[in-house]
Design an enzyme around this catalytic site. Structure first.
Site, PDB file in Angstrom:
ATOM      1  N   HIS A   1      40.485  41.172  42.170  1.00 50.85           N
ATOM      2  CA  HIS A   1      41.883  40.539  43.396  1.00 50.85           C
ATOM      3  C   HIS A   1      40.655  38.814  42.742  1.00 50.85           C
ATOM      4  O   HIS A   1      39.683  38.674  42.590  1.00 50.85           O
ATOM      5  CB  HIS A   1      41.055  41.069  44.636  1.00 50.85           C
ATOM      6  CG  HIS A   1      42.153  40.465  44.843  1.00 50.85           C
ATOM      7  ND1 HIS A   1      42.679  39.076  45.620  1.00 50.85           N
ATOM      8  CD2 HIS A   1      43.874  41.170  45.991  1.00 50.85           C
ATOM      9  CE1 HIS A   1      43.101  39.298  46.272  1.00 50.85           C
ATOM     10  NE2 HIS A   1      44.174  40.152  46.601  1.00 50.85           N
TER      11      HIS A   1
ATOM     12  N   GLU B   1      49.826  39.100  40.403  1.00 51.51           N
ATOM     13  CA  GLU B   1      49.824  37.763  41.596  1.00 51.51           C
ATOM     14  C   GLU B   1      49.460  36.573  40.693  1.00 51.51           C
ATOM     15  O   GLU B   1      48.377  35.954  40.962  1.00 51.51           O
ATOM     16  CB  GLU B   1      49.002  38.731  42.476  1.00 51.51           C
ATOM     17  CG  GLU B   1      49.135  37.841  43.784  1.00 51.51           C
ATOM     18  CD  GLU B   1      48.269  37.905  44.652  1.00 51.51           C
ATOM     19  OE1 GLU B   1      48.754  37.839  46.187  1.00 51.51           O
ATOM     20  OE2 GLU B   1      47.089  38.183  44.761  1.00 51.51           O
TER      21      GLU B   1
END
Length: 198
Positions: free
Chosen positions: A74, A121
């Site tokens: 992430h 993302e």
């Protein structure tokens, strides 16, 4: 075809009961806090197997808690914990050894590490409390279709997804939802909107 929706609850603990029929997973920071009746996901995993690694949660531990998916790489882990591509490769290996599906988060193609699902993302679309910054649906669609062709795996999308705009990003095989998953009402709205499109 139903899409996978993973709620990334970070260091929060919302109250949520998933509706019947949805493929919904929730990623808690401490996995044993997850309620029954929801697919279990984790926010991270140790790069190591068992051993003297104080504070680390191994893939074997996650398996014992019936975890099916795990986010790795992430943007927050890369930024604040200096995670490299090599560390992410080691985490993928640990997860696959235990039969857990890795979801590798990437903001661009240079951050992609193959071996599981990929979550796209873009940095410009990361939501902040109270604000959503959705990326152009056309740009997202182009990247997702390109990555599907190149990497031959499921591509999820994360980045200011909510119940109002999820219909614009259906090229993705699923979604990782941050801010919009923190309140039960907004998350249920997102799930219902997605089911209504199916």
């Amino acid at each position: 075809m139903k899409k996978l929706v993973v709620a990334n609850w970070k260091s929060n603990m919302p109250r949520f009961t998933p509706p019947n029929g949805s493929i919904v997973a929730a990623a808690f920071p401490f996995i044993n806090m997850l309620p029954e009746g929801i697919i279990r996901a984790a926010q991270d995993v140790s790069r190591f197997e068992k051993g003297a690694y104080t504070g680390e949660v191994t893939a074997e531990m996650l398996k014992s808690l019936r975890v099916q998916y795990c986010l790795i790489g992430h943007s927050e882990r890369r930024k604040y914990f200096n995670e490299t591509l090599e560390i992410i490769r080691e985490k993928i290996k640990r997860l696959l050894e235990q039969g857990i599906v890795p979801i590798v988060c990437a903001q661009n193609e240079e951050e992609v590490v193959e071996g599981g699902y990929i979550m796209f993302e873009p940095e410009t679309a990361i939501s902040t409390p109270g604000n959503f910054h959705p990326e152009s649906p056309e740009k997202v669609a182009e990247i997702i279709l390109d990555w599907k062709n190149k990497f031959k795996t499921k591509i999820l999308y994360g980045g200011s997804i909510n119940g109002e705009n999820i219909k614009d990003y259906l090229e993705a095989d699923g979604f990782v939802v941050g801010q919009a998953s923190l309140e039960a009402a907004s998350f249920l709205n997102l799930i219902k909107a997605l089911e209504g499109l199916g």
